[in-house]
Enzyme design. Sequence first.
Site, PDB file in Angstrom:
ATOM      1  N   HIS A   1      50.599  64.818 -17.051  1.00  0.00           N
ATOM      2  CA  HIS A   1      51.974  64.997 -17.471  1.00  0.00           C
ATOM      3  C   HIS A   1      52.482  66.379 -17.055  1.00  0.00           C
ATOM      4  CE1 HIS A   1      51.908  61.757 -20.890  1.00  0.00           C
ATOM      5  NE2 HIS A   1      51.688  61.262 -19.687  1.00  0.00           N
TER       6      HIS A   1
ATOM      7  N   GLU B   1      53.849  68.795 -18.783  1.00  0.00           N
ATOM      8  CA  GLU B   1      53.435  69.892 -19.645  1.00  0.00           C
ATOM      9  C   GLU B   1      52.007  70.333 -19.335  1.00  0.00           C
ATOM     10  OE1 GLU B   1      55.936  67.156 -22.395  1.00  0.00           O
ATOM     11  OE2 GLU B   1      54.750  67.002 -20.548  1.00  0.00           O
TER      12      GLU B   1
ATOM     13  N   SER C   1      75.132  44.357  11.941  1.00  0.00           N
ATOM     14  CA  SER C   1      75.545  45.382  10.983  1.00  0.00           C
ATOM     15  C   SER C   1      74.998  46.762  11.324  1.00  0.00           C
ATOM     16  CB  SER C   1      75.085  45.006   9.572  1.00  0.00           C
ATOM     17  OG  SER C   1      73.667  44.924   9.515  1.00  0.00           O
TER      18      SER C   1
ATOM     19  N   ASP D   1      66.654  40.963  10.012  1.00  0.00           N
ATOM     20  CA  ASP D   1      66.523  42.370  10.404  1.00  0.00           C
ATOM     21  C   ASP D   1      65.085  42.882  10.486  1.00  0.00           C
ATOM     22  OD1 ASP D   1      69.284  42.389  10.387  1.00  0.00           O
ATOM     23  OD2 ASP D   1      69.430  43.267   8.379  1.00  0.00           O
TER      24      ASP D   1
ATOM     25  N   GLU E   1      68.794  46.526  -1.568  1.00  0.00           N
ATOM     26  CA  GLU E   1      69.512  46.870  -0.339  1.00  0.00           C
ATOM     27  C   GLU E   1      70.205  45.681   0.323  1.00  0.00           C
ATOM     28  OE1 GLU E   1      68.215  49.454   2.601  1.00  0.00           O
ATOM     29  OE2 GLU E   1      67.401  50.973   1.254  1.00  0.00           O
TER      30      GLU E   1
ATOM     31  N   THR F   1      71.928  38.329  -2.048  1.00  0.00           N
ATOM     32  CA  THR F   1      71.097  39.026  -3.033  1.00  0.00           C
ATOM     33  C   THR F   1      71.950  39.902  -3.936  1.00  0.00           C
ATOM     34  OG1 THR F   1      69.182  39.000  -1.562  1.00  0.00           O
ATOM     35  CG2 THR F   1      69.193  40.655  -3.310  1.00  0.00           C
TER      36      THR F   1
ATOM     37  N   THR G   1      75.074  39.493  -4.654  1.00  0.00           N
ATOM     38  CA  THR G   1      75.849  38.596  -5.514  1.00  0.00           C
ATOM     39  C   THR G   1      75.011  38.069  -6.658  1.00  0.00           C
ATOM     40  OG1 THR G   1      77.276  37.946  -3.660  1.00  0.00           O
ATOM     41  CG2 THR G   1      77.185  36.451  -5.556  1.00  0.00           C
TER      42      THR G   1
END
Length: 318
Positions: free
Chosen positions: A45, A47, A164, A196, A247, A252, A254
């Site tokens: 952690h 701390e 795109s 893609d 992304e 997706t 929607t």
Amino acid sequence: MAEAAALGDEARGRSAPNPNVGCVVVSAVGRIVGQGATAAGGRPHAEAIALDQAGKRARGATVYVTLEPCAHASPRGPACTDLLLEAKPARMVIALKDPDPRTSGEGIERLRAAGIAVKVGVGREAARRSLSGWLTRLALGRPRITLKLALSIDGKIALPSGESQWITGEDARRHVHLERAHSDMILVGRGTYVADAPRLDVRLPGLEERSPRRALLTRGNPVDGWETLRNPQDVHRLHDVNDLLVEGGSATATAFLADDLVDRILIYRAPIIVGEGKSSFGYVGLDAVADAHDRWRLAGEQKLGVDRLEVYERVRES
């Protein structure tokens, strides 16, 4: 506290399932003698790291931390409250009380009982923003979900052909990679995966190892090296993910919006007009314009080269 929040923010995307906490130890003469952030995988952690760095100089010091030190037993390591009691600082400054019922308030009470002055609430909003992924998972039982979109002025994500690359410029794309580096998992739909073949990695110098886990939204066959979500509601089983970055593509985006699972939208808007092309969203469950109002608020915007980033946050009842 600003330094502690910055340290914690750098750990975002690496600390899950633990919160991305930042901690700074300041000696009695005003020098920073220790600092730390939650390590990858959640341990050590913040701390523990800061106190180890400070050593004996932590005695009589002031410790700034973005979240109340844990006070519950764990097989993974000692509670931070116990470490602080051993270190004997004079003062604790804590941004947020821990909402986890295993600790909530107990760490503060034990520190005060030991004679350590404790102040709570300094830097609360900065800490809340930094810890928003973990806080969302604790409150809603799922990660904070950020939807990323690259759009033209007229709201298109691609030409009619589906092309795109690239709507936005290099500055915007670098910013996307920084967002990836601060996410535990990144998700696309099957259509985007097939069209893609995205790598979904981080390609910023020095941050390549921070590429998040990859997930696919599909009812089809799994893909090696990718985790599978059959539907958006499967995010409720991601108990080791604080921040999920979605992304695309349009179907997706929607699906997540229709299920009201999106907490944050990043719109990278390019100064181009596409005209006829692919829209960003389909039907998201609204049948009246009035129902669309008061659901989102503009949380920030900035210029990225020729493009503009708009950040929207979902307005939810507290």
